[in-house]
Design a protein around this motif. Structure first.
Motif, PDB file in Angstrom:
ATOM      1  N   LEU A 110       0.823  -1.203   0.000  1.00 52.35           N
ATOM      2  CA  LEU A 110       0.000   0.000   0.000  1.00 52.35           C
ATOM      3  C   LEU A 110       0.862   1.261   0.000  1.00 52.35           C
ATOM      4  CD1 LEU A 110      -2.664   1.461   0.029  1.00 52.35           C
ATOM      5  CD2 LEU A 110      -2.771   1.099   2.518  1.00 52.35           C
ATOM      6  N   LEU A 111       1.911   1.284   0.811  1.00 52.14           N
ATOM      7  CA  LEU A 111       2.780   2.459   0.849  1.00 52.14           C
ATOM      8  C   LEU A 111       3.436   2.701  -0.514  1.00 52.14           C
ATOM      9  CD1 LEU A 111       3.934   4.768   2.480  1.00 52.14           C
ATOM     10  CD2 LEU A 111       5.751   3.235   3.252  1.00 52.14           C
ATOM     11  N   GLU A 112       3.905   1.659  -1.159  1.00 57.52           N
ATOM     12  CA  GLU A 112       4.488   1.805  -2.499  1.00 57.52           C
ATOM     13  C   GLU A 112       3.453   2.322  -3.500  1.00 57.52           C
ATOM     14  OE1 GLU A 112       6.261  -1.974  -3.496  1.00 57.52           O
ATOM     15  OE2 GLU A 112       7.609  -1.873  -1.766  1.00 57.52           O
ATOM     16  N   SER A 113       2.227   1.868  -3.374  1.00 55.59           N
ATOM     17  CA  SER A 113       1.167   2.322  -4.280  1.00 55.59           C
ATOM     18  C   SER A 113       0.838   3.796  -4.061  1.00 55.59           C
ATOM     19  CB  SER A 113      -0.088   1.468  -4.093  1.00 55.59           C
ATOM     20  OG  SER A 113       0.188   0.124  -4.452  1.00 55.59           O
ATOM     21  N   VAL A 114       0.828   4.228  -2.809  1.00 52.42           N
ATOM     22  CA  VAL A 114       0.609   5.649  -2.514  1.00 52.42           C
ATOM     23  C   VAL A 114       1.748   6.471  -3.092  1.00 52.42           C
ATOM     24  CG1 VAL A 114       0.475   7.372  -0.664  1.00 52.42           C
ATOM     25  CG2 VAL A 114      -0.808   5.229  -0.472  1.00 52.42           C
ATOM     26  N   GLN A 115       2.971   5.990  -2.911  1.00 53.65           N
ATOM     27  CA  GLN A 115       4.128   6.715  -3.457  1.00 53.65           C
ATOM     28  C   GLN A 115       4.079   6.765  -4.981  1.00 53.65           C
ATOM     29  OE1 GLN A 115       7.162   4.410  -1.460  1.00 53.65           O
ATOM     30  NE2 GLN A 115       7.356   5.927   0.165  1.00 53.65           N
ATOM     31  N   THR A 116       3.699   5.675  -5.612  1.00 48.75           N
ATOM     32  CA  THR A 116       3.572   5.646  -7.071  1.00 48.75           C
ATOM     33  C   THR A 116       2.525   6.651  -7.536  1.00 48.75           C
ATOM     34  OG1 THR A 116       4.246   3.329  -7.204  1.00 48.75           O
ATOM     35  CG2 THR A 116       2.955   4.195  -9.051  1.00 48.75           C
ATOM     36  N   ALA A 117       1.379   6.657  -6.872  1.00 43.90           N
ATOM     37  CA  ALA A 117       0.294   7.566  -7.267  1.00 43.90           C
ATOM     38  C   ALA A 117       0.692   9.022  -7.096  1.00 43.90           C
ATOM     39  CB  ALA A 117      -0.965   7.261  -6.456  1.00 43.90           C
ATOM     40  N   THR A 118       1.305   9.350  -5.974  1.00 45.90           N
ATOM     41  CA  THR A 118       1.629  10.761  -5.725  1.00 45.90           C
ATOM     42  C   THR A 118       2.798  11.233  -6.580  1.00 45.90           C
ATOM     43  OG1 THR A 118       2.942  10.150  -3.780  1.00 45.90           O
ATOM     44  CG2 THR A 118       0.653  10.823  -3.406  1.00 45.90           C
ATOM     45  N   THR A 119       3.772  10.376  -6.836  1.00 44.23           N
ATOM     46  CA  THR A 119       4.882  10.801  -7.697  1.00 44.23           C
ATOM     47  C   THR A 119       4.477  10.851  -9.162  1.00 44.23           C
ATOM     48  OG1 THR A 119       5.772   8.541  -7.811  1.00 44.23           O
ATOM     49  CG2 THR A 119       6.697  10.007  -6.126  1.00 44.23           C
ATOM     50  N   SER A 120       3.341  10.243  -9.488  1.00 40.05           N
ATOM     51  CA  SER A 120       2.811  10.299 -10.857  1.00 40.05           C
ATOM     52  C   SER A 120       1.912  11.510 -11.070  1.00 40.05           C
ATOM     53  CB  SER A 120       2.034   9.022 -11.175  1.00 40.05           C
ATOM     54  OG  SER A 120       2.878   7.907 -11.110  1.00 40.05           O
ATOM     55  N   GLY A 121       1.790  12.341 -10.042  1.00 42.74           N
ATOM     56  CA  GLY A 121       1.032  13.580 -10.203  1.00 42.74           C
ATOM     57  C   GLY A 121      -0.284  13.663  -9.457  1.00 42.74           C
ATOM     58  N   ALA A 122      -0.671  12.616  -8.745  1.00 40.63           N
ATOM     59  CA  ALA A 122      -1.926  12.658  -7.984  1.00 40.63           C
ATOM     60  C   ALA A 122      -1.678  13.395  -6.674  1.00 40.63           C
ATOM     61  CB  ALA A 122      -2.446  11.246  -7.722  1.00 40.63           C
ATOM     62  N   MET A 123      -1.760  14.712  -6.733  1.00 42.16           N
ATOM     63  CA  MET A 123      -1.504  15.544  -5.556  1.00 42.16           C
ATOM     64  C   MET A 123      -2.723  16.393  -5.231  1.00 42.16           C
ATOM     65  SD  MET A 123       1.440  15.153  -4.259  1.00 42.16           S
ATOM     66  CE  MET A 123       3.174  15.022  -4.461  1.00 42.16           C
ATOM     67  N   ILE A 124      -3.119  16.346  -3.976  1.00 42.89           N
ATOM     68  CA  ILE A 124      -4.243  17.129  -3.494  1.00 42.89           C
ATOM     69  C   ILE A 124      -3.808  18.572  -3.283  1.00 42.89           C
ATOM     70  CG2 ILE A 124      -3.914  16.699  -1.039  1.00 42.89           C
ATOM     71  CD1 ILE A 124      -7.288  16.512  -2.773  1.00 42.89           C
ATOM     72  N   ARG A 125      -4.753  19.458  -3.129  1.00 42.16           N
ATOM     73  CA  ARG A 125      -4.489  20.893  -3.029  1.00 42.16           C
ATOM     74  C   ARG A 125      -3.493  21.254  -1.928  1.00 42.16           C
ATOM     75  NH1 ARG A 125      -9.686  24.481  -2.455  1.00 42.16           N
ATOM     76  NH2 ARG A 125      -9.609  23.616  -0.382  1.00 42.16           N
ATOM     77  N   ASP A 126      -3.615  20.642  -0.736  1.00 43.34           N
ATOM     78  CA  ASP A 126      -2.705  21.023   0.352  1.00 43.34           C
ATOM     79  C   ASP A 126      -1.276  20.536   0.147  1.00 43.34           C
ATOM     80  OD1 ASP A 126      -3.288  18.393   0.895  1.00 43.34           O
ATOM     81  OD2 ASP A 126      -3.811  18.706   2.987  1.00 43.34           O
ATOM     82  N   LEU A 127      -1.049  19.759  -0.919  1.00 37.47           N
ATOM     83  CA  LEU A 127       0.312  19.356  -1.289  1.00 37.47           C
ATOM     84  C   LEU A 127       0.790  20.094  -2.535  1.00 37.47           C
ATOM     85  CD1 LEU A 127       0.077  15.503  -0.751  1.00 37.47           C
ATOM     86  CD2 LEU A 127       1.054  17.221   0.773  1.00 37.47           C
ATOM     87  N   GLY A 128       0.020  21.088  -2.953  1.00 34.70           N
ATOM     88  CA  GLY A 128       0.404  21.878  -4.118  1.00 34.70           C
ATOM     89  C   GLY A 128      -0.201  21.408  -5.426  1.00 34.70           C
ATOM     90  N   GLY A 129      -1.056  20.398  -5.356  1.00 32.36           N
ATOM     91  CA  GLY A 129      -1.664  19.877  -6.570  1.00 32.36           C
ATOM     92  C   GLY A 129      -3.071  20.405  -6.785  1.00 32.36           C
ATOM     93  N   THR A 130      -3.743  19.796  -7.736  1.00 34.80           N
ATOM     94  CA  THR A 130      -5.104  20.222  -8.077  1.00 34.80           C
ATOM     95  C   THR A 130      -6.066  19.043  -8.174  1.00 34.80           C
ATOM     96  OG1 THR A 130      -4.589  20.075 -10.429  1.00 34.80           O
ATOM     97  CG2 THR A 130      -4.266  22.224  -9.370  1.00 34.80           C
ATOM     98  N   VAL A 131      -5.628  17.868  -7.790  1.00 33.26           N
ATOM     99  CA  VAL A 131      -6.410  16.652  -7.959  1.00 33.26           C
ATOM    100  C   VAL A 131      -7.420  16.494  -6.822  1.00 33.26           C
ATOM    101  CG1 VAL A 131      -6.220  14.137  -8.118  1.00 33.26           C
ATOM    102  CG2 VAL A 131      -4.504  15.569  -9.190  1.00 33.26           C
ATOM    103  N   ALA A 132      -8.615  16.019  -7.154  1.00 31.37           N
ATOM    104  CA  ALA A 132      -9.658  15.781  -6.154  1.00 31.37           C
ATOM    105  C   ALA A 132      -9.385  14.488  -5.386  1.00 31.37           C
ATOM    106  CB  ALA A 132     -11.021  15.694  -6.837  1.00 31.37           C
ATOM    107  N   SER A 133      -9.989  14.371  -4.232  1.00 36.81           N
ATOM    108  CA  SER A 133      -9.807  13.206  -3.353  1.00 36.81           C
ATOM    109  C   SER A 133     -10.069  11.891  -4.088  1.00 36.81           C
ATOM    110  CB  SER A 133     -10.761  13.271  -2.157  1.00 36.81           C
ATOM    111  OG  SER A 133     -10.699  14.492  -1.527  1.00 36.81           O
TER     112      SER A 133
END
Length: 149
Positions: A110-133
């Protein structure tokens, strides 16, 4: 000075708050009563600049009461239904739950999957991104499916 070895220290919450601020890298696990632990876990999220990422656990060592593992930010009723909550902290709390239950494989996956998703651009607003939950959650689910193939 931390030398990379594991050690145990006992200290008051105010002294620990200084260590969290000045040398967060020297800490791995902190054990405290509920009230100071709540404050310290909030403080511990601060060095990373985003409180909304960190999980926290309330574990009774005598196992008389259930374990509570949750994102530090807790409930956010003010943003419910708006698609802007940070689901990454929830995934990290699930990782911590797997670790607590002794399922290292599931925690790592699960941790690797979260890291894969976020490093691929899935970033929420409070992390500087624009992606929805929902999009972050879907990206993590897809990373889990990809890892299983």
């Amino acid at each position: 000075m931390w030398n990379g070895t594991r050690s145990r220290d006992k200290m008051l919450a105010d002294a620990l708050s200084v260590r969290i601020k000045l040398k967060p890298e020297c800490l791995d696990t902190t054990v405290a009563a509920n009230f100071p632990a709540d404050i310290l876990s909030d403080l511990a999220g601060a060095p990373g600049a985003v409180l909304a990422l960190a999980p926290t656990a309330n574990i009774d060592p005598e196992q008389l009461y259930p374990v509570t593992i949750e994102p530090i930010h807790g409930s956010a009723f003010d943003i419910a239904g708006k698609g802007i909550s940070n689901t990454v902290a929830t995934f990290w709390a699930i990782v911590q739950t797997f670790e607590h239950r002794g399922d290292r494989e599931a925690a790592d996956r699960l941790l690797e999957s979260v890291q894969t998703a976020t490093t691929s651009g899935a970033m929420i607003r409070d992390l500087g991104g624009t992606v929805a939950s929902r999009e972050i959650t879907n990206a993590v689910h897809e990373a889990i499916r990809e890892a299983a193939r």
